[in-house]
Design an enzyme around this catalytic site. Sequence first.
Site, PDB file in Angstrom:
ATOM      1  N   HIS A 431      50.131  -3.559  10.043  1.00 47.29           N
ATOM      2  CA  HIS A 431      51.123  -3.310   8.998  1.00 47.29           C
ATOM      3  C   HIS A 431      52.206  -2.355   9.477  1.00 47.29           C
ATOM      4  O   HIS A 431      53.411  -2.592   9.292  1.00 47.29           O
ATOM      5  CB  HIS A 431      50.434  -2.751   7.744  1.00 47.29           C
ATOM      6  CG  HIS A 431      51.399  -2.379   6.663  1.00 47.29           C
ATOM      7  ND1 HIS A 431      51.914  -1.102   6.531  1.00 47.29           N
ATOM      8  CD2 HIS A 431      51.969  -3.118   5.683  1.00 47.29           C
ATOM      9  CE1 HIS A 431      52.748  -1.088   5.511  1.00 47.29           C
ATOM     10  NE2 HIS A 431      52.795  -2.290   4.967  1.00 47.29           N
ATOM     11  N   ARG A 521      57.323  -6.462  42.065  1.00 47.10           N
ATOM     12  CA  ARG A 521      56.499  -5.531  42.830  1.00 47.10           C
ATOM     13  C   ARG A 521      55.047  -5.530  42.320  1.00 47.10           C
ATOM     14  O   ARG A 521      54.806  -5.250  41.153  1.00 47.10           O
ATOM     15  CB  ARG A 521      57.057  -4.112  42.717  1.00 47.10           C
ATOM     16  CG  ARG A 521      58.482  -3.944  43.210  1.00 47.10           C
ATOM     17  CD  ARG A 521      58.881  -2.468  43.098  1.00 47.10           C
ATOM     18  NE  ARG A 521      60.239  -2.220  43.526  1.00 47.10           N
ATOM     19  CZ  ARG A 521      61.276  -2.161  42.703  1.00 47.10           C
ATOM     20  NH1 ARG A 521      61.095  -2.363  41.407  1.00 47.10           N
ATOM     21  NH2 ARG A 521      62.485  -1.903  43.166  1.00 47.10           N
ATOM     22  N   ARG A 589      56.398  -9.813  45.912  1.00 47.17           N
ATOM     23  CA  ARG A 589      56.060  -9.182  47.188  1.00 47.17           C
ATOM     24  C   ARG A 589      54.592  -8.760  47.140  1.00 47.17           C
ATOM     25  O   ARG A 589      54.167  -8.073  46.209  1.00 47.17           O
ATOM     26  CB  ARG A 589      56.955  -7.960  47.419  1.00 47.17           C
ATOM     27  CG  ARG A 589      56.733  -7.293  48.778  1.00 47.17           C
ATOM     28  CD  ARG A 589      57.672  -6.113  48.959  1.00 47.17           C
ATOM     29  NE  ARG A 589      57.313  -4.990  48.084  1.00 47.17           N
ATOM     30  CZ  ARG A 589      58.080  -3.914  47.915  1.00 47.17           C
ATOM     31  NH1 ARG A 589      59.239  -3.824  48.530  1.00 47.17           N
ATOM     32  NH2 ARG A 589      57.683  -2.945  47.106  1.00 47.17           N
ATOM     33  N   GLU A 691      63.307  -5.968  56.888  1.00 47.17           N
ATOM     34  CA  GLU A 691      63.466  -4.526  56.729  1.00 47.17           C
ATOM     35  C   GLU A 691      63.209  -3.768  58.035  1.00 47.17           C
ATOM     36  O   GLU A 691      63.203  -2.539  58.060  1.00 47.17           O
ATOM     37  CB  GLU A 691      62.515  -4.017  55.638  1.00 47.17           C
ATOM     38  CG  GLU A 691      61.069  -4.436  55.806  1.00 47.17           C
ATOM     39  CD  GLU A 691      60.224  -4.219  54.564  1.00 47.17           C
ATOM     40  OE1 GLU A 691      60.646  -3.449  53.687  1.00 47.17           O
ATOM     41  OE2 GLU A 691      59.144  -4.817  54.473  1.00 47.17           O
ATOM     42  N   GLY A 712      65.412  -5.667  52.836  1.00 41.03           N
ATOM     43  CA  GLY A 712      65.042  -4.375  52.276  1.00 41.03           C
ATOM     44  C   GLY A 712      65.933  -3.326  52.900  1.00 41.03           C
ATOM     45  O   GLY A 712      65.609  -2.786  53.976  1.00 41.03           O
ATOM     46  N   SER A 713      67.066  -3.054  52.267  1.00 38.56           N
ATOM     47  CA  SER A 713      68.089  -2.220  52.909  1.00 38.56           C
ATOM     48  C   SER A 713      67.626  -0.783  53.118  1.00 38.56           C
ATOM     49  O   SER A 713      68.097  -0.108  54.040  1.00 38.56           O
ATOM     50  CB  SER A 713      69.390  -2.247  52.102  1.00 38.56           C
ATOM     51  OG  SER A 713      69.166  -1.825  50.775  1.00 38.56           O
ATOM     52  N   ASN A 714      66.689  -0.306  52.287  1.00 41.22           N
ATOM     53  CA  ASN A 714      66.217   1.070  52.465  1.00 41.22           C
ATOM     54  C   ASN A 714      65.516   1.254  53.805  1.00 41.22           C
ATOM     55  O   ASN A 714      65.866   2.127  54.605  1.00 41.22           O
ATOM     56  CB  ASN A 714      65.272   1.460  51.323  1.00 41.22           C
ATOM     57  CG  ASN A 714      65.985   1.572  49.995  1.00 41.22           C
ATOM     58  OD1 ASN A 714      67.199   1.734  49.949  1.00 41.22           O
ATOM     59  ND2 ASN A 714      65.238   1.465  48.917  1.00 41.22           N
ATOM     60  N   ASP A 715      64.494   0.427  54.054  1.00 38.46           N
ATOM     61  CA  ASP A 715      63.757   0.547  55.313  1.00 38.46           C
ATOM     62  C   ASP A 715      64.604   0.112  56.500  1.00 38.46           C
ATOM     63  O   ASP A 715      64.497   0.685  57.595  1.00 38.46           O
ATOM     64  CB  ASP A 715      62.471  -0.283  55.258  1.00 38.46           C
ATOM     65  CG  ASP A 715      61.313   0.487  54.636  1.00 38.46           C
ATOM     66  OD1 ASP A 715      61.389   1.719  54.587  1.00 38.46           O
ATOM     67  OD2 ASP A 715      60.340  -0.146  54.186  1.00 38.46           O
ATOM     68  N   CYS A 762      67.423  -6.801  48.119  1.00 42.97           N
ATOM     69  CA  CYS A 762      66.903  -6.073  46.960  1.00 42.97           C
ATOM     70  C   CYS A 762      67.090  -4.582  47.203  1.00 42.97           C
ATOM     71  O   CYS A 762      66.640  -4.052  48.211  1.00 42.97           O
ATOM     72  CB  CYS A 762      65.434  -6.404  46.718  1.00 42.97           C
ATOM     73  SG  CYS A 762      64.378  -6.280  48.167  1.00 42.97           S
TER      74      CYS A 762
END
Length: 807
Positions: A431, A521, A589, A691, A712-715, A762
């Site tokens: 409710h 993820r 992934r 990556e 994976g542009s970060n790694d 990503c």
Amino acid sequence: MNRNQKHILKFGEITIKDVPLVGGKNASLGEMYQKLQSQGVPVPNGFAVTATAYRDFLKFNKLDQTIRGVLKGLNTRNVRSLASKGAKIRSSILEGKMPEALEREILESYGQLSRTEGAAELDVAVRSSATAEDLPGASFAGQQETYLNIRGRTALLDAVKKCFASLFTDRAISYRVDQGFDQTRIYLSVTVQRMVRSDFGASGVMFTLDTDSGFRDVVLINAAYGLGENVVKGVVNPDEFLVFKPTLAKAKSPVISKNLGSKHLKMIYSSSPGRSTKNVEVAEADRNRFAITDGQAATLARWGVIIEQHYGKPMDMEWAYDGRIKKLFIVQARPETIHALVNPWSYEEYLIERPKISRIRSGLAGKVLAEGVAVGSKIGVGKARVILDASKIAEFKPGEVLVTEITDPDWEPIMKIASAIVTNSGGRTSHAAIVSREIGIPAVVGTGAATKQIRTGQLVTVSCAEGETGRVYEGKIKYRLRQVNLKSFRKPKTKIMMNVGDPVAAFDFSFVPNSGVGLAREEFIINDYIKVHPLALMNFSRLKDKKAKSQIQALTAGYPDKQKFFVDKLAYGIARIAAAFYPNDVILRFSDFKTNEYATLLGGEQFEPKEANPMIGWRGASRYYDPKFKPAFGLECRAVKKVREEMGLVNLKVMVPFCRTPEEGKKVLETMRQFGLSRGQKGLEVYVMAEIPSNVVDAANFCKLFDGFSIGSNDLTQLALGVDRDSDLVAHIYDERNVTVTRLIAELIKVAHKYKRKVGICGQGPSDHPDFAQFLVRAGIDSISLNPDSVLKTTLKILEMEKRMRR
């Protein structure tokens, strides 16, 4: 006799056109009884005491004038005055005498129904059915009373009168004022329907959409043991099932998510004088298993879709499982009245401006006082008012946060002036949940002990903007509201996809213009929903950490097979994301925890080595084929196989992270094959993360193994520039726009396209740096995958870039 003058109509005589005569509930029951039973939707038989009978009862007892006089000068904000007026009207109705002709007709119809069902005096459900009930924009559900296990002539007549009187409960009077209905022009019909013996089985509610987001491709089912009132009123925390409509007809198991409720009470028949039902405790073993099977959930969902298609709109239904005859029934159906009026072109998002939750818990941005099930996605702030008894509701002040055990319709006059609602009990279809959605305020239900954890007068923030879990914070937390008109929004040539981790938020995210999910993820699902290291589940009997073992035992209640717990939870999380964006691609992934991160999962320390530099250590692909971790990777493969092959979500693709060499890629693909996942089989595509510089340098050989790349542009930036991205000392060097990085990206796109392989990216780079996004578009990237909060902003930028590039 003119049909409109009849006091009694059997279900077989009623259609949906009879709402003015028998109310929404009875009209729908008659419609289904006549037209949907042939399609396999079973509805228990019964009859309606018409609105004409109600009017004749009032006229016979001269109650029309009494009601008008009492309601004169009504102010629903004055709770005490409202209660006094409502009580006076109800008392007058209950003291009224049933006209002789009406009494005779009711009892004759009851006798006929009893004989039809093979009983001397049939036990029936007696429910109210208002003539303005369940119209779009006006949910009268629960405004009047229901009486279960009514048996015998005297009990039936008393129950009918009680239903008549319930048209003037405080909450019903107040609700009609808010909806603009004339109090003297709403009439009541009464349902008399054969009882379904769910006291020996289970019952619950069902919606043909997700009640929080309005996502239309699922059927939401709540289930608990016993008669259905406990679920409807939010007395228990029920089990919850989500069934995916698009694969309902063909999937082996279309249930894409389910959560176990506590179900601590069940309502059963009572033989005590004056009590037709009672609540009893549910045995712990029964609490730890689901009230219905997946097959029964799928059957209910199929009926729900049939009913939705018949009415041409989303529906809100009640169902019951008769444990004696082992049969399911639909006992009510009404239009869903909240999302039916929502503007599909308006996207609204509440965003908390604060550090991560882990820091909040340390007190930097407001202590978490209580957690429960989030209803909606809004945020509310106000002073708490803890009320344990309905007799105290007059103390409630506008703008306060209502904190209580549960709510029922008697609480509605104060619920609509609250800034938020928090309850100890109830689920997403209780409710409190239904009313809070309707009036547009956040609610956190099923907290367990909020009434003990929150004090009256305490300033709190109630947040339903963080996924499935709703939180009550101490103090006022900063937040902002973002609103976007999507009507004129168009997609760019470059596919804009999303990075999604939280399965519960996926339904909301699906309304943002997108081309699917470029990065789903697993880590979020494992960390937040499973919480246990997979090898700890596989080696449960050998765990050394006794505390962790105890916690795991509690988490996996209802799962004798601990491995199945991991597979099911992971599969349900993945499936919600895949379903939200179906039929668009969803690229999952595989797990990419580092050793230090895996060690923080329950039982994890026993199975993880200590590494000096986990960032470039035993992670990603190197774990999957290693004998020390391979069995755990097998659980991930089983979950993916379940989602694709049992649930039918073939839009799901998989991606291998941190794959250093083509030789390693071959080992992973072979390991997947051993666990039943073969690239190309049943349309399965396998991507690889790009990556590591080696992914670019040897791109041609990676192309021969995989169907595509996700950068994976970060790694990649970290490893190309030799920069520790977590170090403040060298943070000024870290930049994905550096020429070394952009050359690597451009080269990868060139080679991949030569081999007809897709390339996406990503990361936040394209969102944070418009020039980087422009470079990617010019380089010919196939897709850009972004965090949901930056999709709209970045899409607009890319549209502008593509327009300039065409000049």
